[in-house]
Write an enzyme that holds these catalytic residues in place. Structure first.
Site, PDB file in Angstrom:
ATOM      1  N   SER A 140       0.701  -1.236  -0.138  1.00 17.06           N
ATOM      2  CA  SER A 140      -0.086   0.117  -0.043  1.00 17.06           C
ATOM      3  C   SER A 140       0.843   1.283   0.067  1.00 17.06           C
ATOM      4  CB  SER A 140      -0.986   0.040   1.170  1.00 17.06           C
ATOM      5  OG  SER A 140      -1.405   1.315   1.278  1.00 17.06           O
ATOM      6  N   TYR A 153      -0.940  -1.392  10.194  1.00 15.29           N
ATOM      7  CA  TYR A 153      -0.848  -1.787   8.634  1.00 15.29           C
ATOM      8  C   TYR A 153      -0.050  -0.738   8.036  1.00 15.29           C
ATOM      9  CZ  TYR A 153      -3.423  -1.329   4.387  1.00 15.29           C
ATOM     10  OH  TYR A 153      -3.753  -1.432   2.894  1.00 15.29           O
ATOM     11  N   ALA A 155       3.192  -0.071   9.007  1.00 14.92           N
ATOM     12  CA  ALA A 155       4.189  -0.794   9.492  1.00 14.92           C
ATOM     13  C   ALA A 155       4.506  -2.013   8.431  1.00 14.92           C
ATOM     14  CB  ALA A 155       4.524  -1.003  11.120  1.00 14.92           C
ATOM     15  N   SER A 156       3.299  -3.030   8.686  1.00 17.58           N
ATOM     16  CA  SER A 156       3.264  -4.246   7.938  1.00 17.58           C
ATOM     17  C   SER A 156       3.533  -3.854   6.285  1.00 17.58           C
ATOM     18  CB  SER A 156       2.094  -4.797   8.292  1.00 17.58           C
ATOM     19  OG  SER A 156       1.052  -4.364   7.278  1.00 17.58           O
ATOM     20  N   LYS A 157       2.974  -2.870   6.074  1.00 25.85           N
ATOM     21  CA  LYS A 157       3.165  -2.550   4.258  1.00 25.85           C
ATOM     22  C   LYS A 157       4.408  -2.182   4.080  1.00 25.85           C
ATOM     23  CE  LYS A 157      -0.729  -3.934   3.330  1.00 25.85           C
ATOM     24  NZ  LYS A 157      -1.325  -4.884   2.690  1.00 25.85           N
TER      25      LYS A 157
HETATM   26  N1  LIG Z   1      -8.761  -1.479  -1.077  1.00 32.27           N
HETATM   27  C1  LIG Z   1      -8.071  -0.596  -0.978  1.00 32.27           C
HETATM   28  O1  LIG Z   1      -8.386   0.856  -1.195  1.00 32.27           O
HETATM   29  C2  LIG Z   1      -6.369  -0.802  -1.135  1.00 32.27           C
HETATM   30  C3  LIG Z   1      -5.557   0.239  -0.960  1.00 32.27           C
HETATM   31  C4  LIG Z   1      -4.183  -0.042  -0.867  1.00 32.27           C
HETATM   32  C5  LIG Z   1      -3.707  -1.254  -0.754  1.00 32.27           C
HETATM   33  N2  LIG Z   1      -4.677  -2.351  -0.687  1.00 32.27           N
HETATM   34  C6  LIG Z   1      -4.336  -3.548  -0.640  1.00 32.27           C
HETATM   35  O2  LIG Z   1      -4.917  -4.583  -1.394  1.00 32.27           O
HETATM   36  C7  LIG Z   1      -4.803  -5.736  -0.986  1.00 32.27           C
HETATM   37  C8  LIG Z   1      -6.242  -6.411  -0.769  1.00 32.27           C
HETATM   38  O3  LIG Z   1      -7.102  -5.370  -0.270  1.00 32.27           O
HETATM   39  P1  LIG Z   1      -8.571  -5.681  -0.355  1.00 32.27           P
HETATM   40  O4  LIG Z   1      -9.126  -4.171  -0.536  1.00 32.27           O
HETATM   41  O5  LIG Z   1      -8.985  -6.495  -1.423  1.00 32.27           O
HETATM   42  O6  LIG Z   1      -9.066  -6.345   1.120  1.00 32.27           O
HETATM   43  P2  LIG Z   1     -10.435  -7.056   1.359  1.00 32.27           P
HETATM   44  O7  LIG Z   1     -11.431  -6.836   0.457  1.00 32.27           O
HETATM   45  O8  LIG Z   1     -10.857  -6.944   2.815  1.00 32.27           O
HETATM   46  O9  LIG Z   1      -9.800  -8.688   1.240  1.00 32.27           O
HETATM   47  C9  LIG Z   1      -8.861  -9.081   2.167  1.00 32.27           C
HETATM   48  C10 LIG Z   1      -8.142 -10.448   1.802  1.00 32.27           C
HETATM   49  O10 LIG Z   1      -7.800 -10.966   2.943  1.00 32.27           O
HETATM   50  C11 LIG Z   1      -8.217 -12.081   3.339  1.00 32.27           C
HETATM   51  N3  LIG Z   1      -8.130 -12.526   4.789  1.00 32.27           N
HETATM   52  C12 LIG Z   1      -8.217 -11.898   5.844  1.00 32.27           C
HETATM   53  N4  LIG Z   1      -7.827 -12.353   6.913  1.00 32.27           N
HETATM   54  C13 LIG Z   1      -7.326 -13.480   6.642  1.00 32.27           C
HETATM   55  C14 LIG Z   1      -6.735 -14.532   7.334  1.00 32.27           C
HETATM   56  N5  LIG Z   1      -6.564 -14.589   8.691  1.00 32.27           N
HETATM   57  N6  LIG Z   1      -6.065 -15.755   6.710  1.00 32.27           N
HETATM   58  C15 LIG Z   1      -6.048 -15.587   5.496  1.00 32.27           C
HETATM   59  N7  LIG Z   1      -6.596 -14.670   4.481  1.00 32.27           N
HETATM   60  C16 LIG Z   1      -7.322 -13.716   5.166  1.00 32.27           C
HETATM   61  C17 LIG Z   1      -9.489 -12.257   3.237  1.00 32.27           C
HETATM   62  O11 LIG Z   1     -10.282 -13.491   3.141  1.00 32.27           O
HETATM   63  P3  LIG Z   1     -11.921 -13.994   3.180  1.00 32.27           P
HETATM   64  O12 LIG Z   1     -12.464 -12.582   2.550  1.00 32.27           O
HETATM   65  O13 LIG Z   1     -12.180 -14.977   2.453  1.00 32.27           O
HETATM   66  O14 LIG Z   1     -11.857 -13.909   4.717  1.00 32.27           O
HETATM   67  C18 LIG Z   1      -9.669 -11.612   1.729  1.00 32.27           C
HETATM   68  O15 LIG Z   1      -9.425 -12.353   0.548  1.00 32.27           O
HETATM   69  C19 LIG Z   1      -4.371  -5.573   0.586  1.00 32.27           C
HETATM   70  O16 LIG Z   1      -3.179  -5.874   0.625  1.00 32.27           O
HETATM   71  C20 LIG Z   1      -4.592  -4.197   0.720  1.00 32.27           C
HETATM   72  O17 LIG Z   1      -3.769  -3.655   1.627  1.00 32.27           O
HETATM   73  C21 LIG Z   1      -6.253  -2.162  -0.919  1.00 32.27           C
END
Ligand SMILES: NC(=O)c1ccc[n+]([C@@H]2O[C@H](COP(=O)([O-])OP(=O)(O)OC[C@H]3O[C@@H](n4cnc5c(N)ncnc54)[C@H](OP(=O)(O)O)[C@@H]3O)[C@@H](O)[C@H]2O)c1
Length: 242
Positions: A140, A153, A155-157
């Site tokens: 991110s 968050y 820090a992890s990124k």
């Molecule tokens: N959306 C944004 O605006 C945005 C912006 C910057 C960066 N990002 C990055 O994009 C990536 C995806 O984000 P997203 O928006 O798609 O988030 P999301 O829709 O909340 O999806 C999160 C994913 O992580 C999985 N997950 C959660 N807890 C878990 C666990 N304990 N073990 C294994 N898997 C787990 C979820 O699985 P289930 O749903 O099956 O439980 C889901 O597949 C992330 O790295 C995020 O930091 C997103």
């Protein structure tokens, strides 16, 4: 031969788009989900030859068996994508401030965002063939720039950038490349915890004057996973010019 891609968090907002984009390029996709079982089943029905596997990344003992199941289903691996993530140390997820940081939640978040994918790579690395392959971690902009972000968050990124530099150096001789794709704020997914005034601030300061889409992130991830042969150890920001 079709490239074989393992995606952690294929059930997520961005993960689904990544699986679709990889599949549209003819790759075979094996992805993990955690609680999104129904969504995973739908995605498997939609994508030719896709396979899914439940995995809780906070459970270290589940990682190797889940990777083995996907390796077996795909008969090997050419690319790995980490798209699973937690945004905060509390439940329900929030755009938390330092005062709300929870110690137990920190460990859970770091397991999903950093340690789990590192262990998955440890398990998968010996299974890449002589042609090597790509490791792609979705980070991110919060790990790259000083923007308002939940402490754990952010820090992890940021740590993912160090992880890919180490992996790239160690695995480069085997033609395994490692990079982070760092999106800005996207429509949907984890950004649902962002307070609206902050979302408007991000839009105001973006050169393009809008949020990104998951498809725009998936395009870059797909390039790195399937086509990349020289770009490694880097964190590439895709944030519309923030
Ligand atoms: N959306 C944004 O605006 C945005 C912006 C910057 C960066 N990002 C990055 O994009 C990536 C995806 O984000 P997203 O928006 O798609 O988030 P999301 O829709 O909340 O999806 C999160 C994913 O992580 C999985 N997950 C959660 N807890 C878990 C666990 N304990 N073990 C294994 N898997 C787990 C979820 O699985 P289930 O749903 O099956 O439980 C889901 O597949 C992330 O790295 C995020 O930091 C997103």
């Amino acid at each position: 031969m079709a490239k074989r891609c393992i995606v952690l968090g294929g059930s997520g907002h961005v993960g689904q788009a990544i699986c679709r984009a990889l599949s549209a390029r003819g790759a075979r996709v094996g992805f993990t989900y955690h609680q999104g079982e129904e969504l995973a089943a739908q995605l498997c029905a939609e994508l030719p030859d896709a396979t899914s596997q439940r995995l809780d990344l906070t459970r270290e003992d589940e990682i190797a068996p889940a990777m083995d199941a996907l390796l077996e289903a795909l008969d090997g691996v050419d690319a790995f994508v980490h798209a699973a993530s937690l945004v905060s140390t509390n439940e329900p997820p929030e755009h938390e401030k330092l005062a709300r940081l929870s110690a137990g939640g920190w460990d859970r978040l770091m397991a999903v965002n950093l340690k789990g994918p590192a262990l998955a790579c440890q398990h998968l690395a010996p299974h890449f063939g002589d042609g090597g392959g790509n490791l792609v971690f979705v980070g991110s902009t919060d790990g790259v720039k000083p923007v308002p972000t939940p402490v754990a968050y952010g820090a992890s990124k940021a740590a993912l950038s160090g992880l890919v530099r180490a992996l790239a150096k160690e695995l480069g001789a085997r033609k395994i490349l490692a990079n982070v794709v760092a999106p800005g704020v996207l429509e949907g997914g984890l950004s649902r915890t962002l307070p609206d005034e902050l979302r408007q601030e991000f839009i105001k300061h973006s050169a393009l004057g809008r949020l990104g889409t998951r498809e725009e992130v998936a395009k870059l991830v797909t390039f790195l996973a399937l086509d990349n042969s020289y770009l490694t150890a880097r964190t590439i920001v895709v944030d519309g010019g923030l």
